[in-house]
Design an enzyme around this catalytic site. Structure first.
Site, short mmCIF file in Angstrom:
data_model
loop_
_atom_site.label_atom_id
_atom_site.label_comp_id
_atom_site.label_asym_id
_atom_site.label_seq_id
_atom_site.Cartn_x
_atom_site.Cartn_y
_atom_site.Cartn_z
N HIS A 122 0.80 -1.23 0.00
CA HIS A 122 0.00 0.00 0.00
C HIS A 122 0.84 1.28 0.00
O HIS A 122 0.53 2.24 0.70
CB HIS A 122 -0.95 0.00 1.19
CG HIS A 122 -2.02 -1.06 1.10
ND1 HIS A 122 -2.57 -1.48 -0.09
CD2 HIS A 122 -2.64 -1.79 2.08
CE1 HIS A 122 -3.48 -2.41 0.15
NE2 HIS A 122 -3.54 -2.63 1.45
N HIS A 195 -9.63 1.70 1.01
CA HIS A 195 -9.49 0.52 1.89
C HIS A 195 -10.51 0.57 3.03
O HIS A 195 -10.15 0.41 4.20
CB HIS A 195 -8.06 0.48 2.44
CG HIS A 195 -7.59 -0.89 2.83
ND1 HIS A 195 -8.07 -1.56 3.92
CD2 HIS A 195 -6.68 -1.71 2.27
CE1 HIS A 195 -7.47 -2.72 4.05
NE2 HIS A 195 -6.60 -2.84 3.04
N GLU A 329 -11.59 -3.70 -2.48
CA GLU A 329 -10.67 -2.67 -2.93
C GLU A 329 -10.52 -2.74 -4.45
O GLU A 329 -9.74 -3.53 -4.97
CB GLU A 329 -9.31 -2.85 -2.25
CG GLU A 329 -9.37 -2.97 -0.74
CD GLU A 329 -8.17 -3.71 -0.18
OE1 GLU A 329 -7.03 -3.31 -0.50
OE2 GLU A 329 -8.37 -4.70 0.56
#
Length: 363
Positions: A122, A195, A329
Site C-alpha cells: 500500500h 481501503h 478494494e
C-alpha cells in the site's frame, strides 16, 4: 437490471467525468490541519478526514429505518496515524503489494521502501494513507475533494505526481468516489485504492461471515503463498474453488477452506455492452436488510475479510476481532509492475490516471 437503473449509472459516469461544483474552497494555509468533513443527504451521512483522505463512517438505515454506522474505524482521527489496518484510507502511490519492493522500468531498477517483510504494501511505510491531504473543495450536501502532491522519490517511486480524490453524493442512494493522478515529470506506476472495512450489520455487530456476497469475477490472480501474497503471474478460474462467488453465498460458507480467510484479487468480468462500469459485487446482510452494490472502471478487486484484525480498539468502545469487516478494494492487479501480462499501471507525463467507484446502498 432495469433500463432506468442503467440510465442512472450513465448519469453517474458523466458526473464523475465532468465533476466540478462551485463551492467554498479551503485556503492553502489550512493544508496542515486535520479535520472531519461530513456529507449529508436525508437520513444518510458519511464522514471523511483529510488524514489519508480517509472514510471514517457511513451511517445508513436498516429495513426498519434504524440508523447504524457500517464502517469500521477508530475513536479519533489521531488514532489513524501509524496504524496498520488502513481503516478507510486511500492507499498509494501503488496499492496492494509489490514483490521484493522493487520493479524495473525502461532499463532502471527502482528500489522501494519495504514495509511488509521484504515486500512493499500500500505504498510503503508512509504512503498516501499516512499523509495530510489538502482540502480543495467542500460542500456538506454534495462533495469533498482532497488533494496531495507526491514528490519525486517518495518511498522510492520515480517522479512527482499530483493526486486528487473526490467523495460525492449522487442520486438514488449512491456515493461516488473519483480518484485522479497526474504525473509531472517522469513515468511512474499509479494504482490507488479505497481501503474501507464494511459490516452492514453495524461496525460493532460481531463478524461478517453471515453476509451474502456475489462477486462478478470468474478469475483470480493466485499468490505464491499465504504469507507474502505476491501473485504468481497466473490468471486462473474460480470454478470448483472456495473463491467462487459468481452465485450469491455467505462469506463464511467455505472460509475454512481458505487459510486465514479471503485476501485475493479478482479479475472482474467485462461489463455488459452499453454500461460504463463493471459490476464488482453485491453484498447483503439479512438481519438489517442492508445491501451494498459496487461498480468500478478498474480491472480488479481485492476481496479481504479482515483476517489480520486482532482485538483492535475501535470507535464507540468496540473491539474488532478477526473477520469483523470486509474490504472490496477496486484496483489494478497486485504487483503488476513485475508481471508484463497484467494490465500496466505505468502512467506517463501528459496522461491522467482515473479510477471511479460507485456504491449504491439500499435496505
Amino acid at each position: 437490471m432495469a433500463k432506468k437503473y442503467c440510465s442512472v449509472y450513465g448519469f453517474v459516469w458523466i458526473a464523475l467525468m465532468l465533476f466540478g461544483i462551485s463551492s467554498s474552497r479551503c485556503e492553502a494555509d489550512q493544508k496542515e490541519e486535520v479535520g472531519i468533513y461530513e456529507l449529508i443527504r436525508g437520513n444518510k451521512s458519511f464522514s471523511f478526514t483529510n488524514f489519508g483522505a480517509s472514510m471514517l463512517s457511513a451511517i445508513l438505515p436498516d429495513k426498519h429505518g434504524k440508523l447504524a454506522d457500517v464502517v469500521l474505524g477508530f475513536p479519533s482521527v489521531e488514532s489513524y496515524k501509524n496504524d496498520t489496518t488502513y481503516f478507510g484510507n486511500i492507499v498509494g502511490r501503488v496499492a496492494n503489494r509489490i514483490g521484493k519492493a522493487e520493479f524495473k522500468f525502461d532499463g532502471t531498477l527502482y528500489k522501494l521502501v519495504p514495509n511488509d517483510g521484504k515486500n512493499m504494501l500500500h505504498g510503503g511505510p508512509k504512503g498516501y494513507s499516512e499523509v495530510i491531504w489538502k482540502v480543495l473543495s467542500y460542500n456538506k450536501y454534495s462533495h469533498v475533494t482532497f488533494t496531495y502532491h507526491s514528490f519525486d522519490g517518495e518511498e522510492g517511486f520515480p517522479g512527482a505526481v499530483s493526486v486528487e480524490v473526490t467523495y460525492m453524493l449522487m442520486r438514488r442512494n449512491m456515493l461516488g468516489v473519483k480518484m485522479v493522478a497526474k504525473p509531472k515529470n517522469k513515468a511512474t506506476p499509479v494504482n490507488l485504492a479505497l481501503h474501507t472495512y464494511w459490516n452492514l450489520g453495524g461496525h460493532n455487530s460481531c463478524n461478517i461471515l453471515n453476509h451474502t456476497i456475489q462477486i462478478f469475477g470468474s478469475k483470480i490472480t493466485p499468490v505464491d503463498n499465504d504469507k507474502d501474497l505476491i501473485p504468481t503471474g497466473d490468471i486462473v478460474s474460480v470454478n470448483d474453488t472456495p473463491y467462487d462467488f459468481l452465485q450469491p453465498r455467505q462469506i463464511g460458507s467455505k472460509i475454512n477452506e481458505v487459510d486465514g480467510g479471503y485476501d485475493i484479487n479478482y479479475v472482474l468480468d467485462d461489463p455488459t455492452s452499453g454500461r460504463h462500469f463493471k459490476k464488482v459485487a453485491v453484498v447483503k446482510e439479512s438481519v438489517s436488510g442492508r445491501k451494498l452494490e459496487l461498480r468500478t472502471d478498474k480491472p480488479g478487486v481485492q476481496f479481504y475479510t479482515g483476517n489480520m484484525l486482532d482485538n483492535v480498539e475501535g470507535k464507540d468502545g468496540s473491539v474488532y476481532s478477526k473477520h469483523a469487516g470486509f474490504c472490496l478494494e477496486t484496483q489494478g492487479f497486485p504487483d503488476a509492475v513485475n508481471h508484463p501480462n497484467f494490465p500496466s499501471q505505468i502512467v506517463f507525463p501528459g496522461q491522467i490516471y482515473r479510477h471511479f467507484m460507485v456504491y449504491r446502498f439500499t435496505a
